[in-house]
Structures are given as structure tokens and as C-alpha cells.
Design a protein around this motif. Structure first.
Motif, mmCIF file in Angstrom:
data_model
loop_
_atom_site.group_PDB
_atom_site.id
_atom_site.type_symbol
_atom_site.label_atom_id
_atom_site.label_comp_id
_atom_site.label_asym_id
_atom_site.label_seq_id
_atom_site.Cartn_x
_atom_site.Cartn_y
_atom_site.Cartn_z
ATOM 1 N N PHE A 211 -1.723 -2.905 -84.950
ATOM 2 C CA PHE A 211 -2.792 -2.757 -85.946
ATOM 3 C C PHE A 211 -2.420 -1.774 -87.057
ATOM 4 O O PHE A 211 -3.261 -1.439 -87.879
ATOM 5 N N ALA A 212 -1.175 -1.328 -87.076
ATOM 6 C CA ALA A 212 -0.760 -0.317 -88.059
ATOM 7 C C ALA A 212 -1.043 -0.754 -89.484
ATOM 8 O O ALA A 212 -1.470 0.037 -90.322
ATOM 9 N N ASN A 213 -0.827 -2.029 -89.771
ATOM 10 C CA ASN A 213 -1.147 -2.595 -91.086
ATOM 11 C C ASN A 213 -1.802 -3.949 -90.851
ATOM 12 O O ASN A 213 -1.122 -4.923 -90.517
ATOM 13 N N LYS A 214 -3.111 -4.021 -91.007
ATOM 14 C CA LYS A 214 -3.850 -5.231 -90.655
ATOM 15 C C LYS A 214 -3.493 -6.425 -91.540
ATOM 16 O O LYS A 214 -3.784 -7.568 -91.201
ATOM 17 N N ARG A 215 -2.857 -6.176 -92.678
ATOM 18 C CA ARG A 215 -2.475 -7.279 -93.561
ATOM 19 C C ARG A 215 -1.153 -7.918 -93.123
ATOM 20 O O ARG A 215 -0.797 -8.994 -93.591
ATOM 21 N N LYS A 216 -0.440 -7.249 -92.229
ATOM 22 C CA LYS A 216 0.833 -7.772 -91.739
ATOM 23 C C LYS A 216 0.634 -8.555 -90.449
ATOM 24 O O LYS A 216 -0.290 -8.287 -89.675
ATOM 25 N N ASN A 217 1.521 -9.509 -90.202
ATOM 26 C CA ASN A 217 1.441 -10.252 -88.948
ATOM 27 C C ASN A 217 2.008 -9.425 -87.799
ATOM 28 O O ASN A 217 2.554 -8.340 -87.999
ATOM 29 N N ILE A 218 1.868 -9.969 -86.605
ATOM 30 C CA ILE A 218 2.234 -9.223 -85.399
ATOM 31 C C ILE A 218 3.723 -8.859 -85.370
ATOM 32 O O ILE A 218 4.098 -7.760 -84.948
ATOM 33 N N VAL A 219 4.575 -9.769 -85.855
ATOM 34 C CA VAL A 219 6.013 -9.514 -85.852
ATOM 35 C C VAL A 219 6.369 -8.340 -86.752
ATOM 36 O O VAL A 219 7.092 -7.419 -86.358
ATOM 37 N N ASN A 220 5.861 -8.355 -87.967
ATOM 38 C CA ASN A 220 6.177 -7.272 -88.911
ATOM 39 C C ASN A 220 5.698 -5.916 -88.418
ATOM 40 O O ASN A 220 6.378 -4.896 -88.601
ATOM 41 N N ASN A 221 4.531 -5.888 -87.778
ATOM 42 C CA ASN A 221 4.014 -4.614 -87.260
ATOM 43 C C ASN A 221 4.806 -4.124 -86.057
ATOM 44 O O ASN A 221 5.087 -2.921 -85.932
ATOM 45 N N LEU A 222 5.197 -5.032 -85.181
ATOM 46 C CA LEU A 222 5.901 -4.621 -83.965
ATOM 47 C C LEU A 222 7.341 -4.185 -84.233
ATOM 48 O O LEU A 222 7.948 -3.498 -83.402
ATOM 49 N N CYS A 223 7.865 -4.529 -85.400
ATOM 50 C CA CYS A 223 9.216 -4.084 -85.753
ATOM 51 C C CYS A 223 9.298 -2.557 -85.829
ATOM 52 O O CYS A 223 10.371 -1.974 -85.685
ATOM 53 N N SER A 224 8.145 -1.909 -86.009
ATOM 54 C CA SER A 224 8.124 -0.440 -86.063
ATOM 55 C C SER A 224 8.492 0.180 -84.719
ATOM 56 O O SER A 224 8.820 1.364 -84.641
ATOM 57 N N LEU A 225 8.462 -0.636 -83.661
ATOM 58 C CA LEU A 225 8.812 -0.134 -82.325
ATOM 59 C C LEU A 225 10.291 -0.346 -82.012
ATOM 60 O O LEU A 225 10.727 -0.090 -80.891
ATOM 61 N N GLY A 226 11.031 -0.834 -83.015
ATOM 62 C CA GLY A 226 12.470 -0.977 -82.829
ATOM 63 C C GLY A 226 12.950 -2.392 -82.566
ATOM 64 O O GLY A 226 14.148 -2.614 -82.332
ATOM 65 N N PHE A 227 12.036 -3.355 -82.575
ATOM 66 C CA PHE A 227 12.438 -4.745 -82.358
ATOM 67 C C PHE A 227 13.099 -5.307 -83.618
ATOM 68 O O PHE A 227 12.696 -4.980 -84.735
#
Length: 268
Positions: A211-227
């Protein structure tokens, strides 16, 4: 209403005056003489009076010293009444409550999330939670699949189940707030269903990132975790999860499944 009392904006004081709504709160909260009730922010005691008539015991948490005299004058002779003058966020449940309580309250709206989190953290002492909150926040907490879903929605769902019981117009309060309200129920999951599947720390790591950026999809947001983006996209598609899906479109069960997939991949 005691007109000499000056309501304070810093405490979010909008006292419910409508007797029909007060009675409805008692009815939907399913209070019995077996219940010990915790009321947060009793104000001048309109709801407190009805709680005392229906419950075994009522503990009120109030921070405004100007209300202490009013409440004690009304209820100090009632053996079922107890008043704790303290900020609820500073309350030590084990030290000062130390029993199972049903929460029934019109809480200060400006600290809605911290209060809910406080009650969930102390869930070993809390049975069901019945609280009046801002309509918009209530709809966000109870949203099942819509753009209104948020980290707060998932926080509640992880530990229990939320239900919107009814709406309350702003005219039912004095002074009248700028927003309408809603009365909700949060049932604590005593079987710890989701905690057994994904531990709390891991769950919130993924949810907050999603939910870090609600305008981004799940993939783009989860990349912040190193994926790595492309690898993550392929992984989700392989598990029939759309990589273009946004966090608010996931149910609690879908989030649990997603986290389990990502955790398995990370540990391979």
C-alpha cells in the motif's frame, strides 16, 4: 446537557445526545448483566447511564479533568461504575483492567486508528469491540473489495472481523461535527486463524509495502522489498495472480496466499 461545560476541540468532544441512537447502541452491542464494559471517552455520561443499567460493570476512561466532577457526581455512588482518568493510549490493560471487557464507546475520531490498534494489541483482555467512528473511516475498515481498502482494513481483518452496523447523522451530536458517523463491530478472532498462517511481522511487512503507493500495482510496490520486477511478475502470473492488480483489490485470504508464495520463493 450541562450547558456550563465547554467542549474542547483538542479532545474531539462531540457528545451523542440522541436517545434513540443511544438505545440502539445498547441493543446492537448485545450487553448483558454478565458483561464488564469498557467505555472510552464517556463525555458527560449519556451512554454510561445506559451501560450501567444493562452491564455488570462499567469502566470509563476519560482524559478531560473538567469532566471528572460531572461523571463522579452522576455515578460515583453506583458500585458498578469505575472511572480512570487517563489517556487511553497510555492505559496499561494488565495493570488497570486485567479482565475480559466488551468495549462500547463513542471514541475521539482524531485518534481512531491508534485506539483500534491499542485494543487489538491488548486483545487478551478485549472481547468484542463496538465503537462509533467517522463514516468514511468505518467504510474503509469494513470494505471487502474496493478502493476504500487500506492498511487499516487489513490490520483489522488479520486479527478479527469488522461489520458496519448503522450510520449516525452529525445532527445527533453536540456540538455537531462536520462529518457523519457510523457504529461498527470488530469481533476478535480467538482462534488466531491468520496468525497461524503468516506471522504478524511478516504480514505487515508485505501489507505496508503493498500500500506504499496506492496508484501503483502490486508488483511495483513489492519491488521495494528487494524483488526483481520481471521475476516477480512471472511468479505472480504462474500462480494466477494478476501483476497489474492493486493492493486494495486483494482480500485478506488473497494477501495471505500471496505472502506465502513470496516467502516460499525467498527461502528457496
Amino acid at each position: 446537557m450541562q450547558k456550563q461545560f465547554k467542549h474542547k476541540k483538542q479532545f474531539g468532544q462531540n457528545f451523542l445526545q440522541d436517545k434513540a441512537i443511544l438505545n440502539r447502541i445498547i441493543a446492537v452491542s448485545d450487553i448483558s448483566k454478565e458483561d464488564s464494559v469498557l467505555e472510552i471517552g464517556p463525555g458527560e455520561g449519556a451512554l454510561t447511564e445506559l451501560l450501567l443499567e444493562n452491564a455488570k460493570k462499567v469502566t470509563c476512561i476519560e482524559v478531560d479533568r473538567d469532566l471528572e466532577k460531572i461523571l463522579l457526581e452522576k455515578y460515583s455512588e453506583n458500585s458498578s461504575f469505575r472511572l480512570i482518568m487517563k489517556d487511553v493510549l497510555q492505559l496499561d490493560f494488565k495493570e488497570e483492567i486485567n479482565e475480559k471487557v466488551k468495549v462500547v464507546a463513542n471514541i475521539p475520531y482524531y485518534i481512531t486508528s491508534p485506539i483500534i490498534q491499542k485494543l487489538i494489541v491488548n486483545r487478551e483482555f478485549v472481547e468484542d469491540i463496538y465503537i462509533m467512528i467517522q463514516k468514511e473511516v468505518a467504510e474503509r475498515i469494513t470494505a471487502k473489495s474496493s478502493k476504500k481498502r487500506s492498511v487499516l482494513t487489513l490490520s483489522v481483518e488479520y486479527f478479527g472481523e469488522a461489520e458496519l452496523l448503522f450510520y449516525i447523522p452529525k445532527e445527533a451530536f453536540f456540538p455537531s461535527p462536520k462529518v457523519d458517523s457510523a457504529f461498527i463491530k470488530i469481533s476478535i478472532d480467538k482462534k488466531n486463524k491468520y496468525e497461524k498462517l503468516v506471522n504478524e511481522k511478516t504480514f505487515f511487512k508485505y501489507v505496508k509495502a503493498s500500500f506504499a503507493n496506492k496508484r501503483k500495482n502490486i508488483v511495483n510496490n513489492l519491488c521495494s522489498l528487494g524483488f526483481e520486477k520481471n521475476s516477480l511478475k512471472v511468479l505472480l502470473e504462474k500462480n494466477d495472480i494478476s501483476p497489474n492488480k492493486r493492493a486494495e483489490a486483494f482480500s485478506i485470504d488473497e494477501f495471505i496466499e500471496l505472502i506465502q508464495i513470496l516467502e516460499r520463493t525467498s527461502n528457496e
